[in-house]
Enzyme design. Structure first.
Site, mmCIF file in Angstrom:
data_model
loop_
_atom_site.group_PDB
_atom_site.id
_atom_site.type_symbol
_atom_site.label_atom_id
_atom_site.label_comp_id
_atom_site.label_asym_id
_atom_site.label_seq_id
_atom_site.Cartn_x
_atom_site.Cartn_y
_atom_site.Cartn_z
ATOM 1 N N LYS A 229 -10.521 -0.639 -1.719
ATOM 2 C CA LYS A 229 -10.359 -0.785 -0.317
ATOM 3 C C LYS A 229 -10.709 0.662 0.386
ATOM 4 O O LYS A 229 -10.213 1.652 0.242
ATOM 5 C CB LYS A 229 -8.678 -0.904 -0.073
ATOM 6 N N LYS B 18 -7.493 3.008 -2.708
ATOM 7 C CA LYS B 18 -7.789 2.950 -1.412
ATOM 8 C C LYS B 18 -8.077 4.131 -0.814
ATOM 9 O O LYS B 18 -7.409 5.291 -1.437
ATOM 10 C CB LYS B 18 -6.400 2.292 -0.367
ATOM 11 N N ASP C 209 0.849 -1.092 -0.020
ATOM 12 C CA ASP C 209 -0.215 -0.012 0.087
ATOM 13 C C ASP C 209 0.768 1.092 -0.084
ATOM 14 O O ASP C 209 1.713 1.345 1.000
ATOM 15 C CB ASP C 209 -0.789 0.150 1.125
#
Length: 292
Positions: free
Chosen positions: A237, A201, A138
């Site tokens: 996400k 995300k 990430d």
């Protein structure tokens, strides 16, 4: 005109914040329909179980990982979490401690949570994490480049990080609490996907406000449009401040209503959380649980 600006101009996803708010209101009203044990079990299996503390240590991360091992033995009737998410320097600790098959090793890397460091440092961080066993990475989008309209450098950096991650998933954090508007969130989503992101995300959960359903709605609409344009599925996400089963259920409803059942898999839908795991487990068992 470069391909990134063209992609932004071609997007038909609404940038009207009032329209977004109205659509989210409809989804929130529908969400209680999905408050079932089966959905809670699915949501539990969609969690990136996260520890990102200044006080994290090799011993604490080992103990954190061991709880995931213990969970499979104590609750075999439920799904295990999708991944354990830690700082990049702990990838090898998780990888060497984890015994449960099907749980990924996820890390935050690349100058997390600000993305304010040299590209070479970000590349090295990602490379070391993958070498240590991370199969999900990430990273935060460089919002300095984004604010300056320097899309070429922004996208080149993300593409290089994906190249470095190789077969590991690259989840690009947009930091939607900083972006704020539907227009900025749409543009960041489009740029991330055209830069080879495997997931987009919402948030780091560190500096700015965390996930919001409004940001998620725009992101999911962008994912849908991108899939229609390219045939490539990008995951979603939500992270930052999602603590209750009810809140998690609203994100389930969001994905189901916008993207459909195709995206309701652990390969395409994740929630980054810490306390949510215990709250979902409590909802599933009907008892107050503090397992993690």
């Amino acid at each position: 005109m470069d391909r990134y600006r063209k992609a932004l101009l071609d997007s038909k996803v609404t940038t009207n914040d009032a329209v977004v708010a109205e659509e989210v209101k409809k989804i929130v009203e529908k969400a209680p329909e999905y408050a079932t044990p089966e959905v809670y079990n699915f949501l539990f299996g969609s969690i990136d179980l996260t520890t990102l503390s200044t006080e994290d240590s090799e011993n604490s991360v080992k103990a954190f990982t061991q709880r995931v091992n213990d969970f499979e033995e104590e609750y075999p009737q439920y799904e295990h979490v999708a991944a354990i998410c830690v700082y990049s320097n702990f990838a090898e600790v998780v990888s060497s401690t984890l015994e449960v098959s099907g749980v990924d090793v996820a890390v935050v890397a690349g100058g997390f949570p600000s993305s304010q460091t040299f590209t070479a440092v970000k590349v090295a961080d990602v490379a070391l994490a993958v070498a240590g066993g991370a199969n999900e990475v990430d990273v935060v989008m460089n919002l300095g480049y984004f604010r300056d309209g320097n899309y070429e450098d922004l996208c080149d950096e993300l593409i290089e990080l994906k190249h470095t991650a190789k077969n590991s998933l690259l989840k690009v954090i947009l930091e939607t609490g900083a972006l704020k508007t539907a227009e900025a969130i749409r543009n960041a989503s489009v740029l991330a996907m055209w830069s080879d992101a495997d997931f987009i995300k919402t948030s780091t959960g560190k500096i700015y406000p965390g996930a919001s359903l409004e940001a998620g709605w725009v992101m999911c609409q962008c994912i849908k449009e991108y899939y229609q344009q390219t045939g490539r599925k990008v995951g979603f996400k939500a992270a930052g401040g999602i603590r209750t089963a009810e809140e998690a259920g609203q994100y389930y409803a969001l994905v189901k209503e916008v993207l459909g059942d195709e995206w309701l898999t652990h390969d395409l839908f994740r929630i980054g959380a810490s306390s949510l795991a215990n709250n979902l487990l409590s909802a599933m068992t009907g008892e107050d649980k503090k397992f993690f």
